[in-house]
Design an enzyme around this catalytic site. Sequence first.
Site, PDB file in Angstrom:
ATOM      1  N   ASP A 148      12.621  -6.810  11.953  1.00  0.00           N
ATOM      2  CA  ASP A 148      13.179  -8.273  11.339  1.00  0.00           C
ATOM      3  C   ASP A 148      12.474  -9.150  10.494  1.00  0.00           C
ATOM      4  O   ASP A 148      11.515  -8.326   9.390  1.00  0.00           O
ATOM      5  CB  ASP A 148      13.810  -9.165  12.757  1.00  0.00           C
ATOM      6  CG  ASP A 148      14.931  -9.865  12.313  1.00  0.00           C
ATOM      7  OD1 ASP A 148      14.640 -10.645  11.528  1.00  0.00           O
ATOM      8  OD2 ASP A 148      16.120  -9.498  12.856  1.00  0.00           O
TER       9      ASP A 148
ATOM     10  N   HIS B 253      14.409 -16.047  12.333  1.00  0.00           N
ATOM     11  CA  HIS B 253      15.573 -15.076  12.852  1.00  0.00           C
ATOM     12  C   HIS B 253      14.924 -13.926  13.733  1.00  0.00           C
ATOM     13  O   HIS B 253      15.605 -13.632  14.777  1.00  0.00           O
ATOM     14  CB  HIS B 253      16.011 -14.459  11.384  1.00  0.00           C
ATOM     15  CG  HIS B 253      17.356 -13.236  11.780  1.00  0.00           C
ATOM     16  ND1 HIS B 253      17.098 -12.110  11.842  1.00  0.00           N
ATOM     17  CD2 HIS B 253      18.532 -13.585  11.957  1.00  0.00           C
ATOM     18  CE1 HIS B 253      17.996 -11.511  12.057  1.00  0.00           C
ATOM     19  NE2 HIS B 253      19.127 -12.446  12.130  1.00  0.00           N
TER      20      HIS B 253
ATOM     21  N   SER C 267      23.923 -10.618  14.764  1.00  0.00           N
ATOM     22  CA  SER C 267      22.471 -10.639  14.957  1.00  0.00           C
ATOM     23  C   SER C 267      21.832 -10.922  16.357  1.00  0.00           C
ATOM     24  O   SER C 267      20.960 -10.514  16.886  1.00  0.00           O
ATOM     25  CB  SER C 267      21.737 -11.603  14.079  1.00  0.00           C
ATOM     26  OG  SER C 267      21.846 -10.913  12.631  1.00  0.00           O
TER      27      SER C 267
END
Length: 426
Positions: free
Chosen positions: A152, A208, A367
Amino acid sequence: MKTLILLVFLVLGAAANASDFEYLVKLETSKGQEALESLNLMGKTRTFQTSFGEFAVLKTKRELEISDFNYLHSKSAIQYVDRNIQIKVSPIEPGKSINAEDASFKKQWGLKNTGWNGGPIWRLGKKGEDINAEKAWGLSRGRSTIKIAVIDTGVDYDHPDLKNNILMNEAEFNGVDGVDDDGNGYVDDVFGYDFANNDADPMDGHGHGTHCAGVIGATHNRSGIRGVMGRVKVLPIKFLGDNGSGTLEGAVRAIDYAIKMKVHVMSNSWGGGGANKALLEAIKAADEAGIVFVAAAGNSTNNNDKNPSYPASYQVDNIISVGSMDGNGKKSWFSNYGKKSVHIFAPGSDILSTVKNGKYKKMSGTSMATPFVSGAIGLLLTHEKNMTPKEIRERLMATSVKNKTLVKYAASGRLDAYRLLKDMRN
């Protein structure tokens, strides 16, 4: 609190805002020099080696035409050519970060849905529409021998709720600076690797990746939140930069690094766009290594059966495609779906988890649903060691809860960690 919807997509231009164009070229084994001679006539090249072969990155001043591709494919030293597409994660309506004292297990409806914590006050949830975490924890909270790669934007490995569950490369930590002490081809990779900047520091400057890591493995203590696993080793692998952007090359190298580090699961909260051969080959290599590849189905309300979203839609036995559900057990409004291609749904709306700089935040997206499944698989592998990726996927689907609202959107239903561990089939 506002929510963060993370739309992750592939930009199909090689480098839309740049003067150069890049292509990823797979070289034939033992014919690398011959291939480079052909490629150097067209532009500048650099090469990198993976466990599944050698690649060259070709940079040109103009976009290649069909005749150029035909020329390259005519060379026996070249297996295939892909555009080095850009991969981006784009946040919409970002929420505010909060401190540890404002974050708590009571706010994590995905783990335990009371009905009151399943969404904003104007949209309450439905009691019991969660992954049944507490009952699963009665059987297992995980084990530090289970390794899950978060591929990621990196991970804040110093986050108080994560640092005890981050995989540390002991050989590099105790070794000599500037030396590849463990012989894996990467120098000083103590906490993973950064393929966005080509260095050994996968610190998350975006947020994230840290959010996904917290869903999997935030420490079970009296502060902050809890992960699906209380004990696990999360491997931070960064290929999306602090601006949320990366390349196909970075994704391929990240997967190869995870294979070399012998992880059990790869958690991939990114995807979309068209298919390409390089990413497919990397995922197949992971399958051959016995590694599960969990992938986000996408956030464009798309039917993946009709319009595939990659990498989730590749037909490989180790891929598990994950859709997002809300606190009422319904498909999240943004989530992609597919009766054949989306294997399972998991909580993905209004998910509280860790973010960079030791903070916490609610985010939404497939996600967020993806690491719920990655963590549940980690619990399963703690419970039963010798399962193949295909067997894990079949069991995950067979033990899912087939509520009425989700069965029309997925090949199974919603994730239930307790049923998964007990092998309670429909």
